[in-house]
Structures are given as structure tokens and as C-alpha cells.
Design an enzyme around this catalytic site. Structure first.
Site, PDB file in Angstrom:
ATOM      1  N   LYS A  31      34.624  22.822  47.755  1.00  0.00           N
ATOM      2  CA  LYS A  31      34.014  22.271  46.536  1.00  0.00           C
ATOM      3  C   LYS A  31      35.105  21.970  45.494  1.00  0.00           C
ATOM      4  O   LYS A  31      35.098  20.926  44.850  1.00  0.00           O
ATOM      5  CB  LYS A  31      33.021  23.276  45.930  1.00  0.00           C
ATOM      6  CG  LYS A  31      31.720  23.422  46.706  1.00  0.00           C
ATOM      7  CD  LYS A  31      30.854  24.486  46.053  1.00  0.00           C
ATOM      8  CE  LYS A  31      29.439  24.561  46.562  1.00  0.00           C
ATOM      9  NZ  LYS A  31      29.230  24.659  47.991  1.00  0.00           N
ATOM     10  N   GLU A  49      47.164  22.472  40.278  1.00  0.00           N
ATOM     11  CA  GLU A  49      48.501  22.550  40.894  1.00  0.00           C
ATOM     12  C   GLU A  49      48.384  23.160  42.291  1.00  0.00           C
ATOM     13  O   GLU A  49      48.900  22.626  43.244  1.00  0.00           O
ATOM     14  CB  GLU A  49      49.427  23.434  40.042  1.00  0.00           C
ATOM     15  CG  GLU A  49      49.828  22.827  38.717  1.00  0.00           C
ATOM     16  CD  GLU A  49      50.900  21.762  38.862  1.00  0.00           C
ATOM     17  OE1 GLU A  49      51.661  21.816  39.837  1.00  0.00           O
ATOM     18  OE2 GLU A  49      50.950  20.869  37.994  1.00  0.00           O
ATOM     19  N   ARG A  54      41.765  34.913  48.561  1.00  0.00           N
ATOM     20  CA  ARG A  54      41.980  36.140  49.333  1.00  0.00           C
ATOM     21  C   ARG A  54      40.694  36.955  49.417  1.00  0.00           C
ATOM     22  O   ARG A  54      39.820  36.861  48.562  1.00  0.00           O
ATOM     23  CB  ARG A  54      43.081  36.991  48.696  1.00  0.00           C
ATOM     24  CG  ARG A  54      42.758  37.557  47.299  1.00  0.00           C
ATOM     25  CD  ARG A  54      42.443  39.045  47.358  1.00  0.00           C
ATOM     26  NE  ARG A  54      42.047  39.631  46.096  1.00  0.00           N
ATOM     27  CZ  ARG A  54      40.799  39.679  45.653  1.00  0.00           C
ATOM     28  NH1 ARG A  54      39.830  39.136  46.343  1.00  0.00           N
ATOM     29  NH2 ARG A  54      40.489  40.262  44.502  1.00  0.00           N
ATOM     30  N   LYS A  56      39.420  40.799  49.394  1.00  0.00           N
ATOM     31  CA  LYS A  56      39.923  42.089  48.927  1.00  0.00           C
ATOM     32  C   LYS A  56      40.066  43.030  50.120  1.00  0.00           C
ATOM     33  O   LYS A  56      39.218  43.034  51.016  1.00  0.00           O
ATOM     34  CB  LYS A  56      38.914  42.655  47.922  1.00  0.00           C
ATOM     35  CG  LYS A  56      39.518  43.551  46.863  1.00  0.00           C
ATOM     36  CD  LYS A  56      38.474  43.883  45.797  1.00  0.00           C
ATOM     37  CE  LYS A  56      39.038  44.775  44.718  1.00  0.00           C
ATOM     38  NZ  LYS A  56      40.000  44.135  43.847  1.00  0.00           N
ATOM     39  N   SER A  60      41.276  48.495  48.685  1.00  0.00           N
ATOM     40  CA  SER A  60      41.075  48.077  47.301  1.00  0.00           C
ATOM     41  C   SER A  60      39.594  48.160  46.904  1.00  0.00           C
ATOM     42  O   SER A  60      39.262  48.506  45.767  1.00  0.00           O
ATOM     43  CB  SER A  60      41.556  46.640  47.196  1.00  0.00           C
ATOM     44  OG  SER A  60      42.308  46.449  46.099  1.00  0.00           O
ATOM     45  N   ASP A  83      34.588  41.096  43.225  1.00  0.00           N
ATOM     46  CA  ASP A  83      35.707  40.229  43.629  1.00  0.00           C
ATOM     47  C   ASP A  83      36.145  40.493  45.073  1.00  0.00           C
ATOM     48  O   ASP A  83      37.325  40.448  45.385  1.00  0.00           O
ATOM     49  CB  ASP A  83      36.887  40.380  42.654  1.00  0.00           C
ATOM     50  CG  ASP A  83      37.458  41.789  42.625  1.00  0.00           C
ATOM     51  OD1 ASP A  83      36.756  42.725  43.070  1.00  0.00           O
ATOM     52  OD2 ASP A  83      38.604  41.964  42.170  1.00  0.00           O
ATOM     53  N   GLU A 150      34.723  35.601  42.839  1.00  0.00           N
ATOM     54  CA  GLU A 150      35.355  35.639  41.518  1.00  0.00           C
ATOM     55  C   GLU A 150      36.399  34.528  41.461  1.00  0.00           C
ATOM     56  O   GLU A 150      37.285  34.460  42.316  1.00  0.00           O
ATOM     57  CB  GLU A 150      36.029  36.981  41.249  1.00  0.00           C
ATOM     58  CG  GLU A 150      36.505  37.049  39.796  1.00  0.00           C
ATOM     59  CD  GLU A 150      37.507  38.153  39.526  1.00  0.00           C
ATOM     60  OE1 GLU A 150      37.145  39.106  38.842  1.00  0.00           O
ATOM     61  OE2 GLU A 150      38.656  38.049  40.005  1.00  0.00           O
ATOM     62  N   GLU A 165      53.724  40.962  35.705  1.00  0.00           N
ATOM     63  CA  GLU A 165      53.075  42.148  35.127  1.00  0.00           C
ATOM     64  C   GLU A 165      52.467  43.017  36.224  1.00  0.00           C
ATOM     65  O   GLU A 165      52.528  44.241  36.187  1.00  0.00           O
ATOM     66  CB  GLU A 165      52.006  41.689  34.121  1.00  0.00           C
ATOM     67  CG  GLU A 165      51.505  42.776  33.214  1.00  0.00           C
ATOM     68  CD  GLU A 165      50.187  43.372  33.659  1.00  0.00           C
ATOM     69  OE1 GLU A 165      49.676  44.232  32.956  1.00  0.00           O
ATOM     70  OE2 GLU A 165      49.677  43.001  34.744  1.00  0.00           O
TER      71      GLU A 165
HETATM   72  P1  0O2 Z   1      43.429  42.474  42.440  1.00  0.00           P
HETATM   73  O1  0O2 Z   1      44.549  43.121  43.170  1.00  0.00           O
HETATM   74  O2  0O2 Z   1      43.865  41.260  41.684  1.00  0.00           O
HETATM   75  O3  0O2 Z   1      42.229  42.239  43.292  1.00  0.00           O
HETATM   76  P2  0O2 Z   1      35.450  45.493  35.513  1.00  0.00           P
HETATM   77  O4  0O2 Z   1      35.584  46.784  36.261  1.00  0.00           O
HETATM   78  O5  0O2 Z   1      34.855  44.387  36.371  1.00  0.00           O
HETATM   79  O6  0O2 Z   1      34.803  45.612  34.191  1.00  0.00           O
HETATM   80  P3  0O2 Z   1      37.984  44.409  36.055  1.00  0.00           P
HETATM   81  O7  0O2 Z   1      37.801  44.662  37.503  1.00  0.00           O
HETATM   82  O8  0O2 Z   1      39.342  44.713  35.460  1.00  0.00           O
HETATM   83  O9  0O2 Z   1      36.927  45.118  35.169  1.00  0.00           O
HETATM   84  O10 0O2 Z   1      37.578  42.906  35.839  1.00  0.00           O
HETATM   85  P4  0O2 Z   1      38.400  41.755  35.214  1.00  0.00           P
HETATM   86  O11 0O2 Z   1      38.849  42.118  33.854  1.00  0.00           O
HETATM   87  O12 0O2 Z   1      37.564  40.512  35.306  1.00  0.00           O
HETATM   88  O13 0O2 Z   1      39.702  41.672  36.147  1.00  0.00           O
HETATM   89  C1  0O2 Z   1      39.588  41.373  37.500  1.00  0.00           C
HETATM   90  C2  0O2 Z   1      40.888  40.854  38.035  1.00  0.00           C
HETATM   91  O14 0O2 Z   1      41.616  40.147  37.028  1.00  0.00           O
HETATM   92  C3  0O2 Z   1      41.861  41.925  38.496  1.00  0.00           C
HETATM   93  O15 0O2 Z   1      41.566  42.299  39.806  1.00  0.00           O
HETATM   94  C4  0O2 Z   1      43.198  41.177  38.409  1.00  0.00           C
HETATM   95  O16 0O2 Z   1      43.342  40.268  39.489  1.00  0.00           O
HETATM   96  C5  0O2 Z   1      43.024  40.374  37.148  1.00  0.00           C
HETATM   97  N1  0O2 Z   1      43.474  41.135  35.973  1.00  0.00           N
HETATM   98  C6  0O2 Z   1      42.699  41.699  35.030  1.00  0.00           C
HETATM   99  N2  0O2 Z   1      43.439  42.283  34.080  1.00  0.00           N
HETATM  100  C7  0O2 Z   1      44.722  42.087  34.424  1.00  0.00           C
HETATM  101  C8  0O2 Z   1      45.982  42.447  33.806  1.00  0.00           C
HETATM  102  O17 0O2 Z   1      46.061  43.081  32.749  1.00  0.00           O
HETATM  103  N3  0O2 Z   1      47.126  42.056  34.486  1.00  0.00           N
HETATM  104  C9  0O2 Z   1      47.079  41.354  35.651  1.00  0.00           C
HETATM  105  N4  0O2 Z   1      48.245  41.020  36.231  1.00  0.00           N
HETATM  106  N5  0O2 Z   1      45.903  41.000  36.251  1.00  0.00           N
HETATM  107  C10 0O2 Z   1      44.749  41.361  35.644  1.00  0.00           C
HETATM  108  P5  0O2 Z   1      41.922  43.739  40.340  1.00  0.00           P
HETATM  109  O18 0O2 Z   1      40.705  44.273  41.001  1.00  0.00           O
HETATM  110  O19 0O2 Z   1      42.501  44.589  39.258  1.00  0.00           O
HETATM  111  O20 0O2 Z   1      43.035  43.603  41.390  1.00  0.00           O
END
Ligand code: 0O2
Length: 215
Positions: A31, A49, A54, A56, A60, A83, A150, A165
Site C-alpha cells: 500500500k 526515501e 520488522r 518483533k 522483545s 508493535d 505500528e 540513541e
Molecule cells: P523496538 O526495538 O523499536 O521495537 P507504550 O508502552 O505503548 O505506552 P511505547 O512502547 O514506548 O509506550 O510506545 P511508543 O512511545 O509509541 O514507542 C514505540 C517505539 O517507538 C519503540 O519501540 C521505539 O522503536 C520507538 N521509540 C520510542 N521512544 C523512543 C526513544 O526515546 N528513542 C528511540 N530511539 N526510539 C524510541 P520499542 O518497543 O521500544 O522497541
């Protein structure tokens, strides 16, 4: 913006989870590619771009369920972990982020459950990105499953910041020294300024192009 999740999933095994979420990733990828092609045809440029997707990892997923205080069951995975299927869309300009988000929301076969705009409201870490939680219908031979995906939409500069980060947080197991965290917040401000300037520059160049075309 939060709609009630009315799904009554019949997913029972990990193999089914993998199958369904992989199908959802393929579906949404197609899509998005079509939207990009259509955009290219009308506006003569690609807002996207690149796209990364992926599933999870089981580790995780279990970690997230633990964080939510939930047992590691298939039912809880499907219900609470939003996600399991994740897509990241990287674009050049912040204006592209909102364009892509709008185009996706307008599709009748994409149901937007929740939006988190970390561009307008960056996280305290400095994290910026536009998150959409959507469901797409996956048509099986005996039923239809609405599967959650997500979608993270961000600029190249935001992606550069987020990936560094993430590495830093991994290295320090989530407890990076205060000065490192402060430097990251400072860098996030610079990313935001850079994105704004690049957008303005691009708009100026576009106007220049249009003026020349008119001559
Ligand atoms: P991964 O390894 O990327 O899968 P919630 O529990 O839903 O209220 P959550 O899960 O933090 O809170 O939801 P949010 O804020 O929508 O963030 C989901 C994803 O966004 C994270 O997945 C990260 O991929 C990214 N993300 C959020 N905050 C940050 C941050 O401060 N730094 C970075 N680099 N990425 C961030 P996961 O599950 O953490 O991990």
C-alpha cells in the site's frame, strides 16, 4: 484519537501470529509503495526515501508483556503488544511525514486506531517521530483478521538520531550518564532545526524552479 478495538481474534498459535503479522507487513508495504508511486506520478517526486519493516522478536514481545504486567500468552500478545508488526517510513522533509500519514489515513482499507505525534510533542529523550497504530484486514479462506501494524514515519535526520540513541541506550542498558543524555537532547534540537532549514531551502528551490519554468 483512539477508536475502540473491536477485534475478536481467533489467533491461537505462535505460528499463526507470525503468519498473520508477516501478511500484514507485506500488505501495508505494498500500500505504501503504491502511495509513493502515485505521489511520484502527480507531484514528480518521491516523498519516501526508504522503508524498513520488522517483526518483533519473541524475546522483545515477552519483555513488553512483562512491562505491562501481563502473562506471556498468545492472546495477550495480540491484545496488548501493538508493535508486533512494525514499519518505519523514512522521508526527506517533515512536510512529507504529514502527507504520507494523511494519504494512509484516507485509505478505506486502513483503519487508524491511534496517532502519537512525537514531532509536535517530542519525548523527554528528544525522540521525534510520527507514530500511527493501524489495522489492515487480512483475508483468510474462512475469516478476516484485522491485524495491527505500528507505522513510524520520520525524516532521515530523525532516523539518524534515533538509531544512535538506541545504540547508546543499549550500551548503557537504559542508564546512559546524564551528560550523554543531555547531549542527545541537544542533538535532537539540532535535528529539528536542520529539518526546518532543509524544508525551507527545498521550498525556495521549488519556487525558483517554478519561476524559471514560467519564463
Ligand atoms: P523496538 O526495538 O523499536 O521495537 P507504550 O508502552 O505503548 O505506552 P511505547 O512502547 O514506548 O509506550 O510506545 P511508543 O512511545 O509509541 O514507542 C514505540 C517505539 O517507538 C519503540 O519501540 C521505539 O522503536 C520507538 N521509540 C520510542 N521512544 C523512543 C526513544 O526515546 N528513542 C528511540 N530511539 N526510539 C524510541 P520499542 O518497543 O521500544 O522497541
Amino acid at each position: 484519537m483512539k477508536k475502540q478495538d473491536k477485534r475478536n481474534s481467533a489467533v491461537q498459535t505462535w505460528e499463526e501470529v507470525t503468519f498473520l503479522y508477516t501478511a500484514a507487513l507485506k500488505d501495508i508495504n505494498t500500500k505504501i509503495e503504491i502511495l509513493n508511486d502515485e505521489f511520484q506520478r502527480i507531484h514528480k517526486y518521491n516523498p519516501i526515501e526508504h522503508i524498513k519493516s520488522r517483526l518483533k522478536t519473541p524475546e522483545s514481545i515477552v519483555k513488553k508483556l512483562k512491562k505491562y504486567g501481563q502473562e506471556s500468552t498468545i492472546e495477550n500478545m495480540v491484545e496488548y503488544v501493538n508493535d508486533i508488526a512494525g514499519i518505519r517510513i523514512i522521508c526527506s522533509f517533515t512536510s512529507d511525514i504529514y502527507r504520507i500519514a494523511e494519504m494512509l489515513s484516507n485509505r478505506p482499507d486502513v483503519d487508524v486506531i491511534e496517532v502519537r505525534d512525537y514531532l509536535k510533542n517530542p519525548k523527554p529523550s528528544g525522540y521525534m517521530s510520527y507514530h500511527m497504530l493501524v489495522t489492515v484486514p487480512i483475508f483468510l479462506s474462512d475469516r478476516t483478521e484485522d491485524v495491527k501494524v505500528e507505522i513510524q514515519i520520520r525524516t532521515v535526520a530523525m532516523d539518524f538520531w534515533a538509531s544512535l540513541e538506541h545504540k547508546i541506550n543499549y550500551k548503557f542498558e537504559g542508564n546512559a550518564p546524564e551528560e550523554v543524555r543531555a547531549e542527545l537532547v541537544e542533538c535532537a534540537h539540532m535535528v529539528s532545526i536542520l529539518d526546518d532549514r532543509m524544508l525551507l531551502l527545498n521550498e525556495e528551490v521549488q519556487r525558483f524552479g517554478n519561476a524559471n519554468n514560467g519564463i
